[in-house]
Motif scaffolding. Structure first.
Motif, PDB file in Angstrom:
ATOM      1  N   THR A 151     -52.560 -91.159 -45.154  1.00 16.39           N
ATOM      2  CA  THR A 151     -52.837 -91.966 -43.888  1.00 16.39           C
ATOM      3  C   THR A 151     -51.566 -92.874 -43.741  1.00 16.39           C
ATOM      4  O   THR A 151     -51.155 -92.702 -42.429  1.00 16.39           O
ATOM      5  CB  THR A 151     -54.343 -92.638 -44.156  1.00 16.39           C
ATOM      6  N   SER A 152     -51.221 -93.656 -44.655  1.00 20.01           N
ATOM      7  CA  SER A 152     -49.837 -94.313 -44.773  1.00 20.01           C
ATOM      8  C   SER A 152     -48.816 -93.609 -44.211  1.00 20.01           C
ATOM      9  O   SER A 152     -47.780 -94.027 -43.501  1.00 20.01           O
ATOM     10  CB  SER A 152     -49.694 -94.950 -45.926  1.00 20.01           C
ATOM     11  N   LEU A 153     -48.552 -92.203 -44.967  1.00 18.37           N
ATOM     12  CA  LEU A 153     -47.573 -91.440 -44.651  1.00 18.37           C
ATOM     13  C   LEU A 153     -47.654 -90.922 -43.106  1.00 18.37           C
ATOM     14  O   LEU A 153     -46.585 -90.985 -42.402  1.00 18.37           O
ATOM     15  CB  LEU A 153     -47.458 -90.072 -45.397  1.00 18.37           C
ATOM     16  N   TYR A 154     -48.698 -90.703 -42.648  1.00 20.30           N
ATOM     17  CA  TYR A 154     -48.718 -90.157 -41.151  1.00 20.30           C
ATOM     18  C   TYR A 154     -48.689 -91.501 -40.494  1.00 20.30           C
ATOM     19  O   TYR A 154     -47.871 -91.066 -39.250  1.00 20.30           O
ATOM     20  CB  TYR A 154     -50.529 -89.920 -41.036  1.00 20.30           C
ATOM     21  N   ASN A 155     -48.879 -92.498 -40.682  1.00 22.42           N
ATOM     22  CA  ASN A 155     -48.653 -93.927 -39.877  1.00 22.42           C
ATOM     23  C   ASN A 155     -47.177 -94.040 -39.922  1.00 22.42           C
ATOM     24  O   ASN A 155     -46.577 -94.383 -38.720  1.00 22.42           O
ATOM     25  CB  ASN A 155     -49.521 -95.019 -40.545  1.00 22.42           C
ATOM     26  N   TYR A 156     -46.518 -93.869 -41.091  1.00 25.29           N
ATOM     27  CA  TYR A 156     -45.165 -94.045 -41.122  1.00 25.29           C
ATOM     28  C   TYR A 156     -44.490 -93.112 -40.464  1.00 25.29           C
ATOM     29  O   TYR A 156     -43.376 -93.345 -39.396  1.00 25.29           O
ATOM     30  CB  TYR A 156     -44.444 -93.983 -42.558  1.00 25.29           C
ATOM     31  N   LYS A 157     -44.858 -91.944 -40.391  1.00 30.26           N
ATOM     32  CA  LYS A 157     -44.170 -90.640 -39.467  1.00 30.26           C
ATOM     33  C   LYS A 157     -44.178 -91.076 -38.094  1.00 30.26           C
ATOM     34  O   LYS A 157     -43.384 -90.973 -37.290  1.00 30.26           O
ATOM     35  CB  LYS A 157     -44.471 -89.534 -39.877  1.00 30.26           C
ATOM     36  N   SER A 158     -45.668 -91.633 -37.684  1.00 27.65           N
ATOM     37  CA  SER A 158     -45.779 -91.861 -36.416  1.00 27.65           C
ATOM     38  C   SER A 158     -44.901 -92.931 -35.738  1.00 27.65           C
ATOM     39  O   SER A 158     -44.387 -92.795 -34.746  1.00 27.65           O
ATOM     40  CB  SER A 158     -47.486 -92.150 -36.199  1.00 27.65           C
ATOM     41  N   LEU A 159     -44.767 -93.928 -36.590  1.00 27.32           N
ATOM     42  CA  LEU A 159     -43.801 -95.029 -36.330  1.00 27.32           C
ATOM     43  C   LEU A 159     -42.306 -94.553 -36.145  1.00 27.32           C
ATOM     44  O   LEU A 159     -41.693 -94.898 -35.387  1.00 27.32           O
ATOM     45  CB  LEU A 159     -43.673 -96.142 -37.315  1.00 27.32           C
ATOM     46  N   TYR A 160     -42.086 -93.700 -37.037  1.00 26.19           N
ATOM     47  CA  TYR A 160     -40.835 -93.429 -37.168  1.00 26.19           C
ATOM     48  C   TYR A 160     -40.371 -92.514 -35.844  1.00 26.19           C
ATOM     49  O   TYR A 160     -39.364 -92.529 -35.338  1.00 26.19           O
ATOM     50  CB  TYR A 160     -40.387 -92.306 -38.493  1.00 26.19           C
ATOM     51  N   HIS A 161     -41.373 -91.274 -35.621  1.00 28.68           N
ATOM     52  CA  HIS A 161     -41.165 -90.505 -34.396  1.00 28.68           C
ATOM     53  C   HIS A 161     -41.208 -90.987 -33.124  1.00 28.68           C
ATOM     54  O   HIS A 161     -40.504 -90.694 -32.210  1.00 28.68           O
ATOM     55  CB  HIS A 161     -41.941 -89.153 -34.689  1.00 28.68           C
ATOM     56  N   ALA A 185     -33.224 -95.125 -31.987  1.00 22.95           N
ATOM     57  CA  ALA A 185     -32.889 -93.795 -32.554  1.00 22.95           C
ATOM     58  C   ALA A 185     -32.503 -93.807 -34.155  1.00 22.95           C
ATOM     59  O   ALA A 185     -31.606 -94.515 -34.529  1.00 22.95           O
ATOM     60  CB  ALA A 185     -31.557 -93.412 -31.656  1.00 22.95           C
ATOM     61  N   LEU A 186     -33.461 -93.001 -34.664  1.00 20.22           N
ATOM     62  CA  LEU A 186     -33.149 -93.053 -36.065  1.00 20.22           C
ATOM     63  C   LEU A 186     -32.790 -91.508 -36.583  1.00 20.22           C
ATOM     64  O   LEU A 186     -33.212 -90.867 -35.815  1.00 20.22           O
ATOM     65  CB  LEU A 186     -34.667 -93.384 -36.869  1.00 20.22           C
ATOM     66  N   PHE A 187     -31.941 -91.760 -37.707  1.00 19.74           N
ATOM     67  CA  PHE A 187     -31.479 -90.357 -38.147  1.00 19.74           C
ATOM     68  C   PHE A 187     -31.016 -90.315 -39.427  1.00 19.74           C
ATOM     69  O   PHE A 187     -31.037 -91.275 -40.190  1.00 19.74           O
ATOM     70  CB  PHE A 187     -30.016 -90.120 -37.248  1.00 19.74           C
ATOM     71  N   LEU A 206     -31.234 -89.299 -26.835  1.00 18.31           N
ATOM     72  CA  LEU A 206     -30.182 -90.064 -26.817  1.00 18.31           C
ATOM     73  C   LEU A 206     -28.762 -89.318 -26.640  1.00 18.31           C
ATOM     74  O   LEU A 206     -28.074 -89.411 -25.722  1.00 18.31           O
ATOM     75  CB  LEU A 206     -29.931 -91.292 -27.876  1.00 18.31           C
ATOM     76  N   VAL A 207     -28.835 -88.261 -27.259  1.00 21.58           N
ATOM     77  CA  VAL A 207     -27.949 -87.281 -27.331  1.00 21.58           C
ATOM     78  C   VAL A 207     -27.963 -86.302 -26.420  1.00 21.58           C
ATOM     79  O   VAL A 207     -26.824 -85.308 -26.216  1.00 21.58           O
ATOM     80  CB  VAL A 207     -27.436 -86.761 -28.749  1.00 21.58           C
ATOM     81  N   GLY A 208     -29.150 -86.143 -25.660  1.00 22.20           N
ATOM     82  CA  GLY A 208     -29.146 -85.339 -24.611  1.00 22.20           C
ATOM     83  C   GLY A 208     -30.310 -84.089 -24.899  1.00 22.20           C
ATOM     84  O   GLY A 208     -30.160 -82.864 -23.962  1.00 22.20           O
ATOM     85  N   TYR A 209     -30.952 -84.016 -26.090  1.00 20.63           N
ATOM     86  CA  TYR A 209     -31.979 -82.849 -26.212  1.00 20.63           C
ATOM     87  C   TYR A 209     -33.349 -83.434 -25.695  1.00 20.63           C
ATOM     88  O   TYR A 209     -33.664 -84.310 -25.676  1.00 20.63           O
ATOM     89  CB  TYR A 209     -32.072 -82.545 -27.574  1.00 20.63           C
ATOM     90  N   GLU A 210     -34.052 -82.325 -25.674  1.00 15.99           N
ATOM     91  CA  GLU A 210     -35.671 -82.632 -24.997  1.00 15.99           C
ATOM     92  C   GLU A 210     -36.479 -83.015 -26.118  1.00 15.99           C
ATOM     93  O   GLU A 210     -37.533 -83.688 -25.859  1.00 15.99           O
ATOM     94  CB  GLU A 210     -36.008 -81.270 -24.107  1.00 15.99           C
ATOM     95  N   THR A 211     -36.273 -82.136 -27.191  1.00 13.15           N
ATOM     96  CA  THR A 211     -37.157 -82.653 -28.162  1.00 13.15           C
ATOM     97  C   THR A 211     -36.146 -82.922 -29.631  1.00 13.15           C
ATOM     98  O   THR A 211     -35.153 -82.154 -29.889  1.00 13.15           O
ATOM     99  CB  THR A 211     -38.011 -81.344 -28.622  1.00 13.15           C
ATOM    100  N   ARG A 212     -37.041 -83.605 -30.594  1.00 13.66           N
ATOM    101  CA  ARG A 212     -36.218 -83.544 -31.752  1.00 13.66           C
ATOM    102  C   ARG A 212     -36.376 -82.455 -32.655  1.00 13.66           C
ATOM    103  O   ARG A 212     -35.312 -82.137 -33.414  1.00 13.66           O
ATOM    104  CB  ARG A 212     -37.240 -84.668 -32.721  1.00 13.66           C
ATOM    105  N   ALA A 230     -29.921 -96.073 -38.028  1.00 15.47           N
ATOM    106  CA  ALA A 230     -30.468 -96.186 -36.779  1.00 15.47           C
ATOM    107  C   ALA A 230     -29.253 -96.531 -35.970  1.00 15.47           C
ATOM    108  O   ALA A 230     -28.089 -97.137 -36.330  1.00 15.47           O
ATOM    109  CB  ALA A 230     -31.099 -97.529 -36.553  1.00 15.47           C
ATOM    110  N   MET A 231     -29.444 -96.175 -34.450  1.00 15.06           N
ATOM    111  CA  MET A 231     -28.155 -96.359 -33.459  1.00 15.06           C
ATOM    112  C   MET A 231     -28.703 -96.823 -32.295  1.00 15.06           C
ATOM    113  O   MET A 231     -29.599 -96.409 -31.859  1.00 15.06           O
ATOM    114  CB  MET A 231     -27.264 -95.059 -33.465  1.00 15.06           C
TER     115      MET A 231
END
Length: 325
Positions: free
Chosen positions: A146-156, A161-163, A182-188, A253-254
Motif C-alpha cells: 500500500t505504501s509503495l502504491y501510494n508512493y508511486k501514485s504521488l510520484y506519477h 517533473a521527476l526523472f 514538459l518535454v512534449g510527450y503524451e504519456t510517461r 526534479a526539474m
C-alpha cells in the motif's frame, strides 16, 4: 556410552513430545488414505483456536471449509489429485500460503510445508509438514504494498517533473507524467520508450558541467540550463538532482523557468495572479496599479508566451511550473 547419553536415551519420546508441545509451529501428519489428520501438535490451539482433538475429528471436507475460498488455487487441485491417485506427481508445491478461518471467525495466514511419504507399496501414504502463523508478515507486506502504491501514485501524479536518467547514454529510465508533458510527450510510457536527455540539451557543454558538479558534490540544487522539447522549442530548466546507482544514474526534479527568463519581474508576478484566476481589476487592486497598466502587461505576456487566450496562457503557465503552494 556415557552416563549423560544414557540419561537422554532412556526417554526419547518424552523429550520429543515436550518439544512438540512447546513448539510455536504446528506439526502435522495427514493420512492420505483416511484423508484426515493422524497427528497434529498443540500449537493448533494457539494458532487456529482448535485443539488437536478437534482437528483430529475433522475430515478433508471439514478442513477444506476452513480455507479462504480466494486461496483455493492450483495447489489445492493438485493436492486433491494426489490424494485421489496416491501417485507421486512430477511437480509439487512443497510450500504454500493460505488463510484459515480461526475458531473465533477471523482469518489467519499460514505458511505450510508439505512432504509426501510413501508406503510399502510405493504409493503416497501420508503428508507430513509444518504450519507457521505468518499473519503478521503478510500484514506488513500488505502495508508495504500500500505504501509503495501510494508512493508511486504521488510520484506519477506530482506536478513537479521527476526523472531518472543514465549518465552513460542519456536514456530515461523512469519519469512521471509531468516530465513527459514538459518535454512534449503524451504519456510517461512514451517518454520512457523514446526520450534521450543527452540529445535535448541546447548546449552539451552545459550537460558536461552538470555531470561534473554531480560527480564532485554528489548533488546539485537549482542548476539552470537550456533544453529542447521534442518539437524543437527551446526552454529554460532549473534542475535539482543527485547521482545514484553506482554513479551511473541521475535522479531528481526539474522546473520549467522559461517564464522567469522571458518576462519582466512585474509581468511574471502578474502572470502568477492570472494563473490564480484573478481579473484585471483584482490584480490592479492588489499591485496598486491602474487597470489599463495591467491590461498592457497582460497583452505583452500573451505575446511573449505565444498564447491565443487566457485559457491557453494559463495552460502554458502551468506547464511551465507556475503555481503557488
Amino acid at each position: 556410552m556415557s552416563e549423560n547419553t544414557d540419561r537422554f536415551s532412556n526417554k526419547p519420546n518424552d523429550y520429543f513430545l515436550n518439544l512438540l508441545k512447546n513448539a510455536k509451529d504446528i506439526f502435522y501428519l495427514f493420512d492420505a488414505i483416511k484423508r484426515r489428520f493422524d497427528y497434529i501438535s498443540y500449537a493448533s490451539t494457539k494458532i487456529l483456536g482448535y485443539t488437536p482433538e478437534e482437528m483430529l475429528e475433522m475430515n478433508l471436507e471439514n478442513i477444506d471449509q476452513l480455507v479462504n475460498p480466494s486461496d483455493h488455487n492450483d495447489a489445492r487441485t493438485r493436492t486433491l489429485e494426489i490424494l485421489r491417485t496416491r501417485e507421486f506427481p512430477k511437480s509439487y508445491d512443497e510450500y504454500i500460503e493460505q488463510r484459515f478461518r480461526h475458531k473465533q471467525g477471523h482469518w489467519v495466514w499460514l505458511g505450510i510445508t508439505r512432504n509426501l511419504i510413501a508406503g510399502k507399496d510405493g504409493k503416497i501414504e501420508a503428508i507430513i509438514g509444518t504450519a507457521r502463523d505468518i499473519t503478521e508478515i503478510k500484514t506488513l507486506e500488505q502495508k508495504l504494498e500500500t505504501s509503495l502504491y501510494n508512493y508511486k501514485s504521488l510520484y506519477h501524479n506530482a506536478r513537479v517533473a521527476l526523472f531518472r536518467t543514465r549518465i552513460s547514454d542519456g536514456k530515461v529510465i523512469e519519469c512521471n507524467e509531468a516530465l513527459a508533458l514538459l518535454v512534449g510527450y503524451e504519456t510517461r510510457e512514451e517518454c520512457i520508450a523514446k526520450h534521450n536527455a543527452k540529445f535535448h540539451y541546447s548546449d552539451l557543454k552545459r550537460r558536461d558541467e552538470l555531470i561534473q558538479a554531480l560527480t564532485e558534490k554528489g548533488k546539485v540544487d537549482n542548476f539552470e540550463l537550456k533544453s529542447k522539447k521534442i518539437n524543437g522549442d527551446v526552454f529554460w530548466l532549473k534542475v535539482s538532482a543527485r547521482i545514484t546507482s553506482g554513479n551511473d544514474c541521475i535522479e531528481g526534479a526539474m522546473w520549467d523557468v522559461t517564464a522567469s527568463k522571458i518576462l519582466t519581474k512585474v509581468e511574471y508576478e502578474i502572470l502568477q495572479l492570472i494563473v490564480e484566476g484573478k481579473s484585471n481589476k483584482q490584480i490592479a487592486l492588489e499591485l496598486k496599479r491602474s487597470v489599463r497598466t495591467i491590461e498592457e502587461h497582460r497583452a505583452n505576456i500573451m505575446k511573449k508566451m505565444n498564447a491565443d487566450n487566457v485559457v491557453d496562457l494559463t495552460k502554458k503557465a502551468l506547464n511551465w511550473g507556475m503555481w503557488r503552494d
